[in-house]
Design a protein around this motif. Structure first.
Motif, PDB file in Angstrom:
ATOM      1  N   ASP A   1       1.285  -1.067  -0.323  1.00  0.00           N
ATOM      2  CA  ASP A   1      -0.387  -0.541  -0.192  1.00  0.00           C
ATOM      3  C   ASP A   1       0.652   1.210  -0.509  1.00  0.00           C
ATOM      4  O   ASP A   1       2.190   0.823   0.498  1.00  0.00           O
ATOM      5  CB  ASP A   1      -0.682   0.029   1.385  1.00  0.00           C
ATOM      6  CG  ASP A   1      -0.099  -0.458   2.544  1.00  0.00           C
ATOM      7  OD1 ASP A   1       0.963  -0.539   2.161  1.00  0.00           O
ATOM      8  OD2 ASP A   1      -1.254  -1.158   3.504  1.00  0.00           O
ATOM      9  N   GLU A   2      -0.137   2.009  -0.240  1.00  0.00           N
ATOM     10  CA  GLU A   2       0.768   4.089  -0.118  1.00  0.00           C
ATOM     11  C   GLU A   2      -0.105   4.784  -0.097  1.00  0.00           C
ATOM     12  O   GLU A   2      -1.117   4.653  -0.768  1.00  0.00           O
ATOM     13  CB  GLU A   2       1.710   4.281  -0.999  1.00  0.00           C
ATOM     14  CG  GLU A   2       2.655   5.427  -1.023  1.00  0.00           C
ATOM     15  CD  GLU A   2       3.308   5.459  -0.647  1.00  0.00           C
ATOM     16  OE1 GLU A   2       2.590   5.724   0.971  1.00  0.00           O
ATOM     17  OE2 GLU A   2       4.504   5.960  -0.904  1.00  0.00           O
ATOM     18  N   TYR A   3       0.117   5.903   0.518  1.00  0.00           N
ATOM     19  CA  TYR A   3      -0.734   7.001   0.893  1.00  0.00           C
ATOM     20  C   TYR A   3      -1.359   8.020  -0.272  1.00  0.00           C
ATOM     21  O   TYR A   3       0.290   7.483  -1.291  1.00  0.00           O
ATOM     22  CB  TYR A   3      -0.284   7.935   2.530  1.00  0.00           C
ATOM     23  CG  TYR A   3      -0.458   7.526   3.142  1.00  0.00           C
ATOM     24  CD1 TYR A   3      -1.537   7.520   4.246  1.00  0.00           C
ATOM     25  CD2 TYR A   3       1.143   7.133   3.762  1.00  0.00           C
ATOM     26  CE1 TYR A   3      -1.904   6.675   5.377  1.00  0.00           C
ATOM     27  CE2 TYR A   3       1.215   7.029   5.273  1.00  0.00           C
ATOM     28  CZ  TYR A   3      -0.498   6.503   6.209  1.00  0.00           C
ATOM     29  OH  TYR A   3      -0.219   6.639   7.315  1.00  0.00           O
ATOM     30  N   CYS A   4      -2.323   8.059  -0.367  1.00  0.00           N
ATOM     31  CA  CYS A   4      -2.463   9.077  -1.455  1.00  0.00           C
ATOM     32  C   CYS A   4      -1.706  10.889  -1.501  1.00  0.00           C
ATOM     33  O   CYS A   4      -2.094  10.786   0.138  1.00  0.00           O
ATOM     34  CB  CYS A   4      -4.139   9.309  -1.444  1.00  0.00           C
ATOM     35  SG  CYS A   4      -4.683   7.346  -2.438  1.00  0.00           S
TER      36      CYS A   4
ATOM     37  N   SER B   1       5.693   8.508   3.714  1.00  0.00           N
ATOM     38  CA  SER B   1       5.661   8.100   2.645  1.00  0.00           C
ATOM     39  C   SER B   1       5.820   6.906   2.776  1.00  0.00           C
ATOM     40  O   SER B   1       6.938   6.575   3.179  1.00  0.00           O
ATOM     41  CB  SER B   1       5.781   8.775   1.037  1.00  0.00           C
ATOM     42  OG  SER B   1       6.982   7.949   0.653  1.00  0.00           O
ATOM     43  N   TYR B   2       4.998   5.340   1.964  1.00  0.00           N
ATOM     44  CA  TYR B   2       6.119   4.383   2.641  1.00  0.00           C
ATOM     45  C   TYR B   2       7.240   3.585   1.631  1.00  0.00           C
ATOM     46  O   TYR B   2       7.835   3.309   1.462  1.00  0.00           O
ATOM     47  CB  TYR B   2       4.283   2.970   2.172  1.00  0.00           C
ATOM     48  CG  TYR B   2       4.164   3.500   3.127  1.00  0.00           C
ATOM     49  CD1 TYR B   2       3.861   3.720   4.696  1.00  0.00           C
ATOM     50  CD2 TYR B   2       2.447   2.654   3.185  1.00  0.00           C
ATOM     51  CE1 TYR B   2       3.148   3.626   5.075  1.00  0.00           C
ATOM     52  CE2 TYR B   2       1.665   2.429   4.276  1.00  0.00           C
ATOM     53  CZ  TYR B   2       2.342   2.576   5.315  1.00  0.00           C
ATOM     54  OH  TYR B   2       1.138   2.930   6.551  1.00  0.00           O
TER      55      TYR B   2
ATOM     56  N   GLY C   1       0.984   6.915  -4.449  1.00  0.00           N
ATOM     57  CA  GLY C   1       0.815   7.436  -4.422  1.00  0.00           C
ATOM     58  C   GLY C   1       0.586   8.994  -4.683  1.00  0.00           C
ATOM     59  O   GLY C   1      -0.762   9.799  -4.697  1.00  0.00           O
TER      60      GLY C   1
ATOM     61  N   CYS D   1      -9.187   2.758  -3.811  1.00  0.00           N
ATOM     62  CA  CYS D   1      -8.918   3.511  -3.751  1.00  0.00           C
ATOM     63  C   CYS D   1      -9.302   3.395  -2.117  1.00  0.00           C
ATOM     64  O   CYS D   1     -10.528   3.097  -1.882  1.00  0.00           O
ATOM     65  CB  CYS D   1      -9.190   4.682  -4.506  1.00  0.00           C
ATOM     66  SG  CYS D   1      -8.792   5.986  -2.868  1.00  0.00           S
TER      67      CYS D   1
ATOM     68  N   LYS E   1      -6.333   8.884   1.999  1.00  0.00           N
ATOM     69  CA  LYS E   1      -7.090   7.847   1.747  1.00  0.00           C
ATOM     70  C   LYS E   1      -5.405   7.096   1.341  1.00  0.00           C
ATOM     71  O   LYS E   1      -4.746   7.963   1.419  1.00  0.00           O
ATOM     72  CB  LYS E   1      -7.688   8.308   0.781  1.00  0.00           C
ATOM     73  CG  LYS E   1      -8.935   8.891   0.255  1.00  0.00           C
ATOM     74  CD  LYS E   1      -9.029   9.645  -0.831  1.00  0.00           C
ATOM     75  CE  LYS E   1     -10.842  10.064  -1.018  1.00  0.00           C
ATOM     76  NZ  LYS E   1     -11.550   9.505  -0.659  1.00  0.00           N
ATOM     77  N   ALA E   2      -5.571   6.260   0.994  1.00  0.00           N
ATOM     78  CA  ALA E   2      -4.243   5.137   0.736  1.00  0.00           C
ATOM     79  C   ALA E   2      -5.160   4.268  -0.609  1.00  0.00           C
ATOM     80  O   ALA E   2      -6.130   4.220  -0.910  1.00  0.00           O
ATOM     81  CB  ALA E   2      -4.049   4.699   1.436  1.00  0.00           C
ATOM     82  N   TYR E   3      -3.793   4.109  -1.053  1.00  0.00           N
ATOM     83  CA  TYR E   3      -3.621   2.723  -2.560  1.00  0.00           C
ATOM     84  C   TYR E   3      -3.778   1.505  -1.713  1.00  0.00           C
ATOM     85  O   TYR E   3      -2.550   1.607  -0.725  1.00  0.00           O
ATOM     86  CB  TYR E   3      -3.431   3.692  -3.676  1.00  0.00           C
ATOM     87  CG  TYR E   3      -3.985   4.745  -4.249  1.00  0.00           C
ATOM     88  CD1 TYR E   3      -4.989   4.754  -4.480  1.00  0.00           C
ATOM     89  CD2 TYR E   3      -2.991   5.879  -4.694  1.00  0.00           C
ATOM     90  CE1 TYR E   3      -5.776   5.418  -5.980  1.00  0.00           C
ATOM     91  CE2 TYR E   3      -3.219   6.553  -5.747  1.00  0.00           C
ATOM     92  CZ  TYR E   3      -4.406   6.661  -5.969  1.00  0.00           C
ATOM     93  OH  TYR E   3      -4.325   7.359  -6.495  1.00  0.00           O
ATOM     94  N   THR E   4      -4.270   0.110  -2.433  1.00  0.00           N
ATOM     95  CA  THR E   4      -3.996  -0.362  -1.242  1.00  0.00           C
ATOM     96  C   THR E   4      -4.496  -1.820  -2.153  1.00  0.00           C
ATOM     97  O   THR E   4      -5.064  -2.138  -2.995  1.00  0.00           O
ATOM     98  CB  THR E   4      -4.961  -0.930   0.117  1.00  0.00           C
ATOM     99  OG1 THR E   4      -4.467  -2.291   0.482  1.00  0.00           O
ATOM    100  CG2 THR E   4      -6.098  -1.370   0.299  1.00  0.00           C
TER     101      THR E   4
END
Ligand code: F6R
Length: 250
Positions: free
Chosen positions: A72-75, A84-85, A109, A159, A183-186
């Motif tokens: 995952d990563e934060y938007c 950030s990841y 992100g 998202c 929000k994040a993408y996973t």
């Protein structure tokens, strides 16, 4: 679904958990030098990454052919943002190893179009094929990756609106809770379950209740990690604290 193997390993403490976890990953890489590793961020894997760096430095564990995919990563956070990841992975692992930058993958992100960010990551996952070993932490609400509790399991990269409990838990990495992205993408649940083997790690008494629900409770999207009960090969590596509520029934 009847050949599931769930192995639970109880470490004496976090230090031992880190050594055991790193050894499991190291064995994977030794047995298959071009392994695809699924990786997580957060506090739980930090000690494991430290030990892997040690194994690289002292025993020349070779990552030159390894590929990695992060969960995952934060938007909206750029890779140079310390929260950030991307940044996390560089600091804790990638920059210390002989892994090739182009072999490390994390959702983008900065992609403002969520559909495109998710489609791109799904395509990448598909092109790589099965992850050989997926490392997972578990959130206090049972999330894996950023698959938050909900009405249904979401299959692919998506998202998410982070839940208040996740925002509060992750605020410790930010100066102020208001700065935690909402929000994040996973990676989705189906993509996670597609891995050949899963290593779930949990440390601390504060994870005991949710670990019990995930491993011994009903399988429900309200506890996303409970879906792991259906996976063919899961190793649960936990310390005494996280294990404490499992003891009665195991
Ligand atoms: C992060 C991730 C999350 C964490 C979970 C536990 O990439 O996938 O699911 O694993 O939030 O976080 P820690 O380890 O900080 O308790």
């Amino acid at each position: 679904m009847c050949n599931n193997i769930m192995q639970i390993i109880k470490a004496d403490n976090y230090r031992q958990l880190a050594i055991l976890g790193a050894n499991i990953i190291a064995d994977q890489v030794k047995n298959k030098p071009n392994s695809i590793l699924g990786l997580a961020t957060g506090s739980s894997p930090v000690g494991i990454y430290e030990k892997l760096v040690e194994l690289y430095q002292k025993e020349h564990l070779d990552f030159s052919q390894v590929q990695t995919v992060n969960l995952d990563e934060y938007c909206s956070l750029s890779p140079s943002n310390p929260q950030s990841y991307h940044y996390f992975m560089e600091q804790h692992l990638f920059r210390h190893l002989n892994i090739q930058k182009e072999n490390t993958h994390i959702p983008n992100g900065l992609e403002a179009d969520p559909q495109k960010a998710c489609d791109d990551y799904n395509q990448l996952l598909e092109s790589l094929g099965s992850v050989d070993l997926q490392l997972l932490g578990i959130g206090h609400n049972g999330h894996i990756g950023f698959n938050e509790p909900g009405e249904e399991f979401t299959n692919q990269t998506h998202c998410v609106d982070l839940s208040p409990i996740t925002i509060a838990a992750n605020a410790r990495f930010f100066e102020d809770e208001s700065l935690v992205p909402r929000k994040a993408y996973t990676m989705g649940i189906k993509s996670i379950l597609h891995a050949e083997k899963i290593l779930l790690i949990a440390a601390g008494e504060d994870k005991a209740e949710i670990l019990k629900k995930a491993l011994q409770g009903p399988i429900t999207p309200q506890v996303p990690a409970s879906i792991l009960q259906l996976h063919k090969q899961v190793i649960v590596l936990c310390d005494q604290g996280a294990y404490s509520k499992l003891e009665e029934s195991l």
